[in-house]
Design a protein around this motif. Structure first.
Motif, mmCIF file in Angstrom:
data_model
loop_
_atom_site.group_PDB
_atom_site.id
_atom_site.type_symbol
_atom_site.label_atom_id
_atom_site.label_comp_id
_atom_site.label_asym_id
_atom_site.label_seq_id
_atom_site.Cartn_x
_atom_site.Cartn_y
_atom_site.Cartn_z
ATOM 1 N N GLY A 129 -59.715 38.008 -70.238
ATOM 2 C CA GLY A 129 -59.132 39.347 -70.228
ATOM 3 C C GLY A 129 -57.653 39.315 -69.852
ATOM 4 O O GLY A 129 -57.052 38.265 -69.659
ATOM 5 N N THR A 130 -57.098 40.508 -69.740
ATOM 6 C CA THR A 130 -55.670 40.644 -69.428
ATOM 7 C C THR A 130 -55.340 40.005 -68.082
ATOM 8 O O THR A 130 -54.302 39.374 -67.920
ATOM 9 C CB THR A 130 -55.306 42.142 -69.360
ATOM 10 O OG1 THR A 130 -55.888 42.781 -70.483
ATOM 11 C CG2 THR A 130 -53.824 42.353 -69.393
ATOM 12 N N PHE A 131 -56.282 40.138 -67.115
ATOM 13 C CA PHE A 131 -56.015 39.584 -65.779
ATOM 14 C C PHE A 131 -55.824 38.075 -65.873
ATOM 15 O O PHE A 131 -54.975 37.516 -65.198
ATOM 16 C CB PHE A 131 -57.171 39.842 -64.811
ATOM 17 C CG PHE A 131 -57.964 41.059 -65.106
ATOM 18 C CD1 PHE A 131 -57.400 42.306 -64.927
ATOM 19 C CD2 PHE A 131 -59.278 40.977 -65.554
ATOM 20 C CE1 PHE A 131 -58.135 43.440 -65.189
ATOM 21 C CE2 PHE A 131 -60.002 42.108 -65.818
ATOM 22 C CZ PHE A 131 -59.435 43.349 -65.647
ATOM 23 N N GLY A 132 -56.631 37.428 -66.721
ATOM 24 C CA GLY A 132 -56.560 35.967 -66.844
ATOM 25 C C GLY A 132 -55.217 35.543 -67.386
ATOM 26 O O GLY A 132 -54.562 34.634 -66.855
ATOM 27 N N LEU A 133 -54.766 36.215 -68.458
ATOM 28 C CA LEU A 133 -53.474 35.866 -69.076
ATOM 29 C C LEU A 133 -52.343 36.152 -68.095
ATOM 30 O O LEU A 133 -51.416 35.367 -67.953
ATOM 31 C CB LEU A 133 -53.261 36.701 -70.343
ATOM 32 C CG LEU A 133 -53.769 36.059 -71.650
ATOM 33 C CD1 LEU A 133 -53.478 36.978 -72.806
ATOM 34 C CD2 LEU A 133 -53.115 34.714 -71.890
ATOM 35 N N ASN A 134 -52.448 37.291 -67.433
ATOM 36 C CA ASN A 134 -51.408 37.682 -66.495
ATOM 37 C C ASN A 134 -51.328 36.692 -65.339
ATOM 38 O O ASN A 134 -50.241 36.315 -64.885
ATOM 39 C CB ASN A 134 -51.730 39.087 -65.976
ATOM 40 C CG ASN A 134 -50.513 39.789 -65.455
ATOM 41 O OD1 ASN A 134 -49.404 39.316 -65.639
ATOM 42 N ND2 ASN A 134 -50.700 40.898 -64.785
ATOM 43 N N GLY A 135 -52.502 36.254 -64.871
ATOM 44 C CA GLY A 135 -52.559 35.270 -63.775
ATOM 45 C C GLY A 135 -51.951 33.950 -64.199
ATOM 46 O O GLY A 135 -51.216 33.301 -63.442
ATOM 47 N N LEU A 136 -52.257 33.552 -65.426
ATOM 48 C CA LEU A 136 -51.717 32.306 -65.980
ATOM 49 C C LEU A 136 -50.187 32.386 -66.010
ATOM 50 O O LEU A 136 -49.478 31.441 -65.674
ATOM 51 C CB LEU A 136 -52.261 32.148 -67.411
ATOM 52 C CG LEU A 136 -52.361 30.749 -67.977
ATOM 53 C CD1 LEU A 136 -53.178 29.874 -67.049
ATOM 54 C CD2 LEU A 136 -53.022 30.789 -69.346
ATOM 55 N N ASP A 137 -49.701 33.562 -66.408
ATOM 56 C CA ASP A 137 -48.270 33.787 -66.509
ATOM 57 C C ASP A 137 -47.621 33.652 -65.119
ATOM 58 O O ASP A 137 -46.575 33.025 -64.945
ATOM 59 C CB ASP A 137 -48.044 35.208 -67.065
ATOM 60 C CG ASP A 137 -46.585 35.443 -67.419
ATOM 61 O OD1 ASP A 137 -45.990 34.570 -68.080
ATOM 62 O OD2 ASP A 137 -46.047 36.502 -67.053
ATOM 63 N N ARG A 138 -48.305 34.232 -64.115
ATOM 64 C CA ARG A 138 -47.760 34.177 -62.758
ATOM 65 C C ARG A 138 -47.692 32.746 -62.250
ATOM 66 O O ARG A 138 -46.720 32.325 -61.609
ATOM 67 C CB ARG A 138 -48.646 35.017 -61.839
ATOM 68 C CG ARG A 138 -47.814 35.793 -60.858
ATOM 69 C CD ARG A 138 -48.614 36.781 -60.076
ATOM 70 N NE ARG A 138 -48.742 36.307 -58.710
ATOM 71 C CZ ARG A 138 -49.802 36.519 -57.952
ATOM 72 N NH1 ARG A 138 -50.816 37.194 -58.438
ATOM 73 N NH2 ARG A 138 -49.854 36.087 -56.726
ATOM 74 N N LEU A 139 -48.750 31.992 -62.570
ATOM 75 C CA LEU A 139 -48.807 30.600 -62.136
ATOM 76 C C LEU A 139 -47.692 29.798 -62.811
ATOM 77 O O LEU A 139 -47.028 28.969 -62.169
ATOM 78 C CB LEU A 139 -50.184 30.032 -62.497
ATOM 79 C CG LEU A 139 -50.509 28.640 -62.005
ATOM 80 C CD1 LEU A 139 -50.267 28.547 -60.508
ATOM 81 C CD2 LEU A 139 -51.958 28.307 -62.303
ATOM 82 N N LEU A 140 -47.445 30.064 -64.107
ATOM 83 C CA LEU A 140 -46.370 29.357 -64.818
ATOM 84 C C LEU A 140 -45.012 29.676 -64.172
ATOM 85 O O LEU A 140 -44.150 28.814 -64.066
ATOM 86 C CB LEU A 140 -46.349 29.757 -66.299
ATOM 87 C CG LEU A 140 -47.440 29.089 -67.151
ATOM 88 C CD1 LEU A 140 -47.539 29.750 -68.504
ATOM 89 C CD2 LEU A 140 -47.171 27.599 -67.324
#
Length: 1159
Positions: A869-880
């Motif tokens: 979901g959006t949370f997963g992509l957003n979290g990935l983005d934050r980690l990057l």
């Protein structure tokens, strides 16, 4: 004499405050013991190796300078020390304050005793206080609570852990510098005792008496308190337990106090045979396992083993024949009373008249039940029996055999007793509240009947065949007056008078031959009935409720009740309506809160709320734990439903042939689904039958309990699926990423569909719960993963995503990543590594450099969107983002090391700068100047290239993520996307306007609008990662020229391809163009824009000079390096979305326009 606990009695108030404080300290110690940071325990090797040099025990105090100098010698240790301080100072300070309050408690108590002896409190001495009932209780409690504190500290917070915490506090806080700090005394009191609460651990010699004697206490006071406890019933409990066989239970609280206080005067335990025999005969003739405070149990057979007098005195009790006698007695009692209670609980048996006529019988039954439950629960407890002690094992086996112990039967007795108690209490409360009204009603009815009879005998009222009789008329009038004069408040006199009136009414019937007239008889009988009811009503006294409260105390089982959890859960699973019965048991457990809260309440202490919240919270957590079986069973059924729905039941098409109807009917599987769904709704019905209950001070709403339980189970299962589903094997030939994501997507979809299916049967908002919990799991994991990059880490108790009631499970890491989101991120980085792959910008696809096969494409991100979901992509983005910051920081330190500290490199750069300035000019003999500079700096480019490419690679991934987020946002919630875009544009316009004209408005410092909207924009992909400032930077000399040299050093490794743009020449020497451009662009973005200006000017000069040289030497082709430099400028303008004139300022536009036609 003034009441001891009166507001204006200073002596009473002082000791009451001390005792109230003692109860609060114990609650704080118990609360904190659950938050000991794991590093202080040295549970695993890694912690010990990492923190061994910065966490010290008390050996530190022998030579603090030595240890500190060792630390100062190693900068990395200092750094770790500083980080550890930032992360733990808050919790360590809280522990220190708790330890300090224990020391302060005993200092206050000693000061109070000195004040008493010195006559500070007028007319009060130690002796007079001990003569007063309240004073005697409070002084005994004050000493007992101090002992309990010390035992609790040693049991819950091991000695070494305490020492490490105290030293850490001493090192990290200002305590060492403040003169009035009593750090030394606290350390002396709480230094390690050598005791360990691990099963099978040996007990240190002279423990706990040497520990109890660390702060000396007035000996006269100790011996007087012991004397009082030996001789008096200080709480007047015996009145609640009149039967002699219940005496040891009646005195149990006092026995526990005596047990603790005897350690302050161990000589009694060692040598005073007579005193010990007296104590054992009075308190422990038939019991040897006691509960000392809120369910902390002690087995005297073990505890008194080292003390000669105590051990000898206890031998009579522990004699096997006595053990057998007690066990058999309680077995018989429990069987007898259980049958009685079950009889009482039958529907319609406990009526008001029956209860009022049988109060003593009912109370006796309650006493027997509670005493039997107490004895059996304590003496069969595992916690009280050390499995390595042969004698204790033997005694316990004897009890289990002789008492025919069956935990299920004992639990059933506890359940029924609690239910019986609950019903009785409710009935009594009801009757007490109606007592006055009923009394008045019966009095009025009886009096009116008498008046009516008086009228009958006056001859005025026509009643067949009743002659006028003035004597009887006067007599009945008098009786009516007497009935009206009965006074409810003076119960004894009223009771006696009522009995006399009943007798008089019986006599008048006999003497005046009134039997012949049935109506007169009826009137007399009615009045007698009303008078009987009045006697019954006057017997409803509050004392009965108080006795029930004393008798029903279950504080001894505060911890032992956990043994029955599995039985409770099993019985709920078999019969969900069992929850209503359990409610009474939970309420009975809640009565245990009275023990620590009584004094706090009496003292009007502000601690009342926090202490009652702690104990109530513990109890509610236990209730949740028991009832968690309902969501667990629901999910087990849900999994079967998912399986049936996904594998067995075929979707019915919109149109189908009549003869195929039977195939699509699938009656078997559909019946199975219906059956499972029915089972689930029965479970939820069970929990919802439990009414809203006040447990301590926390209101428990069953609907909320059910929802929290469902959330907890969902979180547990989803977190496990995410953890298991995203573990990759880095050695796999082809990446497992896509197949694993697809598999995990199917699992998550199964959860989602089943949740959607079940929500109506359970009456919850399925989708809301699903989104909230899945986002919480992902955000928590991202937060934990990002902790790796943070100096001040976010602990679980600080995290906004972690919850006490619905905890997100933590799993042990399987590689360098802490969580699944880290593994996913590192796997994506691994397969798109610019050394192995080449990214084609137009196709958004990565290809393998050697085989030219597709590795992955933007489909990867839509797959992650589907799965996480959006949370997963957003979290990935934050980690990057965090990873880019780390890379850029590493890059800066590398720049310092290999360029600014290297003399030869600096000289080369200086020479080059002199040769090329001014930048507007054309460099003569340019090839030689440029290539000699590159040759001299060759060794620095490898690590430089690696850092730049890593940053570029992550920026490409961030762009792809933003793209996917924006696409799905426009698709799934177009209104949100439009609103955000417009708000963003409006805000930017306002800010720009403010900079043109500062009188226009601008968001103030404390306005969180910009900060909040950024989170929304990033979640909707409405941002450009390339424009982000990741780190703050200082001025770096030679920065533009180094980057320029770096770029032209890489150009020979690349070649231009008409279809693909710039590609790598040799796979053996890999360079990928997009990451290179984006990496450089990101790096320059972190610095002042004049660096970028200078960098672009250097490239322009390079192009102009090289072209000039080619023209003068009449070389017709444009050199490859110039093409590369021009393409770089073109891509630079394209990515930064700047106007083309930025580049044309440095390169004539005809070269720009023409260079593609020449190729």
């Amino acid at each position: 004499m003034l009441d001891f606990l009166a507001e204006n009695n200073l002596c009473g108030q002082a000791i009451l405050r001390i005792v109230s404080c003692g109860n609060a300290i114990i609650a704080e110690l118990l609360r904190l013991s659950e938050f000991i940071p794991a590093v202080f325990r040295y549970r695993d090797r890694a912690d010990q190796q990492k923190y061994g040099d910065i966490i010290f025990d008390f050996s530190y105090f022998k030579g603090p300078e030595l240890w500190e100098s060792k630390l100062e010698a190693k900068p990395e240790l200092q750094d770790l020390d500083e980080e550890f301080r930032e992360n733990n100072i808050e919790i360590v300070t809280r522990f220190y304050l708790a330890f300090q309050s224990v020391h302060k408690y005993i200092v206050d108590l000693n000061r109070y005793l000195d004040d008493l002896n010195e006559g500070v409190y007028i007319q009060q001495t130690l002796e007079t206080v001990l003569l007063n009932e309240d004073g005697k209780q409070l002084l005994c409690e004050a000493l007992y609570l101090y002992g309990v504190m010390l035992l609790v500290i040693d049991q819950k917070i091991e000695g070494e852990v305490r020492e490490r915490m105290l030293v850490s506090y001493y090192r990290y806080s200002a305590a060492r510098s403040s003169a009035d700090s009593n750090m030394d005394d606290i350390c002396k009191l709480l230094r390690s005792t050598g005791y360990s609460s691990q099963p099978g651990a040996k007990r240190p010699p002279n423990y706990p008496e040497s520990y109890f004697q660390r702060v000396p206490i007035n000996e006269a006071f100790i011996s007087m308190v012991i004397g009082r406890l030996r001789s008096d019933d200080i709480y007047n409990q015996v009145s609640a337990y009149p039967l002699p066989e219940h005496r040891s239970t009646a005195l149990a609280t006092q026995a526990a106090m005596l047990y603790v206080i005897l350690y302050f005067e161990p000589s009694i335990l060692h040598t005073h045979q007579a005193k010990m025999r007296e104590i054992v005969d009075k308190y422990f003739p038939d019991n040897w396992v006691i509960s000392i405070y809120m369910g902390i149990t002690v087995n005297l057979a073990d505890a008194w083993e080292p003390y000669k007098a105590a051990k000898t005195a206890l031998n009579n009790t522990l004699d096997l024949s006595n053990v057998r006698e007690q066990s058999s007695r309680y077995a018989t009692v429990s069987e007898r009373v259980h049958a009685q209670v079950q009889q009482f609980l039958k529907e319609g048996y406990l009526r008001e008249e029956m209860v009022l006529d049988n109060i003593p019988r009912l109370l006796n039954c309650l006493r027997d039940c509670n005493v039997a439950i107490r004895w059996l629960m304590l003496h069969t407890a595992d916690s009280a029996c050390d499995p390595n002690n042969k004698r204790l094992r033997q005694i316990k086996d004897q009890i289990l055999t002789d008492s025919r112990y069956n935990p299920k039967i004992l639990f059933q007795l506890l359940l029924d007793t609690a239910q019986f108690e609950f019903i009785l209490k409710e009935m009594f409360k009801q009757m007490l509240s109606e007592k006055q009204a009923k009394w008045e009603h019966y009095k009025k009815e009886g009096s009116e009947r008498m008046m009516e009879l008086a009228d009958v005998f006056s001859g005025v009222k026509p009643l067949t065949r009743v002659e006028k009789n003035e004597n009887l008329q006067a007599w009945f009038r008098e009786i009516s007056k007497q009935i009206m004069s009965l006074n409810h408040d003076d119960s004894t006199a009223a009771g006696r008078k009522t009995v006399q009136l009943i007798q008089a009414l019986e006599e008048v019937q006999e003497f005046h031959q009134l039997e012949s007239n049935l109506q007169v008889c009826q009137f007399l009988a009615d009045t007698r009935k009303f008078l009987h009811q009045m006697i019954r009503t006057i017997n409803i006294k509050e004392e009965v409720l108080i006795t029930m409260q004393i008798v029903g105390d279950l504080s001894f089982a505060w911890q032992l009740i956990d043994r029955f959890t599995s039985i409770m859960q099993e019985s709920i699973r078999v019969n969900p309506s069992m929850v209503t019965k359990l409610r009474a048991t939970f309420l009975k457990l809640a009565s245990a809160l009275d023990l620590p809260l009584l004094r706090i309440n009496q003292a009007n202490s502000p601690d009342l709320l926090s202490v009652s919240q702690y104990y109530s919270g513990e109890l509610v957590s236990y209730v949740r734990k028991v009832l968690q079986i309902i969501p667990e069973s629901m999910f087990t059924s849900l999994l079967k439903i998912i399986k049936l729905q996904t594998h067995d039941i075929i979707e019915v098409p919109t149109r189908l042939d009549k003869d195929k109807l039977r195939d699509y009917a699938q009656l078997g599987p559909r019946y199975e689904v219906a059956k499972l769904t029915h089972a689930i709704s029965i479970f939820t019905e069970g929990i919802l039958m439990m009414k809203t209950t006040l447990v301590g001070i926390i209101k428990v709403d069953p609907k909320q309990l059910l929802e929290d339980g469902i959330r907890k189970e969902l979180v547990k299962r989803v977190a496990f699926a995410l953890h298991k589903g995203l573990i990759f094997n880095p050695r796999a030939k082809s990446s497992e990423l896509m197949p694993k994501l697809k598999e995990l997507g199917a699992t998550m979809d199964g959860f989602h569909r089943s949740f959607e299916y079940i929500q109506d049967y359970v009456n919850i908002y399925g989708l809301k719960i699903w989104q909230e919990e899945v986002s919480r799991i992902i955000n928590y994991n991202v937060e934990q993963e990002c902790n790796n990059f943070l100096r001040t880490k976010i602990q679980d108790w600080q995290s906004m995503y972690q919850s006490i009631h619905i905890p997100i499970p933590k799993f042990t890491p399987v590689d360098e990543s802490v969580t699944f989101i880290g593994r996913l991120c590192r796997e994506i980085l691994r397969i798109t590594d610019p050394k192995m792959t080449c990214h084609i910008d137009q196709l958004n696809t990565w290809y393998d450099m050697k085989t030219h096969q597709e590795v992955t494409s933007s489909r990867l991100f839509s797959e992650i969107q589907t799965t996480l979901g959006t949370f997963g992509l957003n979290g990935l983005d934050r980690l990057l983002c965090f990873m880019i910051v780390k890379e850029l920081q590493n890059f800066l330190s590398m720049f310092q090391k290999i360029i600014l500290k290297d003399r030869t490199v600096q000289d080369t750069l200086k020479t080059l700068m002199n040769a090329v300035s001014p930048l507007k000019s054309i460099v003569a003999n340019s090839n030689k100047i440029y290539f000699s500079a590159i040759a001299k700096t060759q060794k620095i480019w490898t690590s430089y290239l690696e850092a730049i490419m890593k940053v570029g690679q992550m920026q490409i991934l961030r762009q792809q993520i933003a793209n996917e987020l924006n696409y799905s946002c426009r698709f799934d919630s177009k209104h949100l996307a439009a609103a955000l875009e417009n708000l963003n544009k409006a805000l930017l316009a306002d800010i720009e306007a403010h900079y043109q004209d500062p009188s226009l408005p601008y968001p103030k410092e404390d306005n969180t609008l910009l900060y909040e909207i950024t989170a929304y924009l990033e979640a909707a992909g409405i941002h450009n990662p390339l424009n982000k400032i990741y780190i703050t930077t200082k001025r770096l000399p030679y920065f533009p020229v180094v980057n320029f040299l770096f770029l032209i050093a890489q150009l020979p490794k690349l070649q231009y391809n008409k279809n693909l743009g710039m590609v790598c020449r040799k796979p053996a020497d890999p360079v990928d163009w997009p990451p290179l451009v984006l990496g450089l662009l990101t790096l320059l973005k972190q610095f002042h824009s004049r660096y970028t200006e200078q960098f672009l000017a250097l490239i322009g000069q390079f192009i102009r000079s090289t072209v000039e040289q080619c023209t003068s030497q009449k070389i017709p082709e444009m050199p490859a390096d110039v093409v590369g430099a021009l393409l770089f400028l073109e891509d630079y303008v394209r990515y930064t979305k700047l106007p083309r004139r930025v580049a044309e300022a440095h390169v004539p536009n005809f070269i720009f326009d023409e260079f593609r036609t020449v190729l």
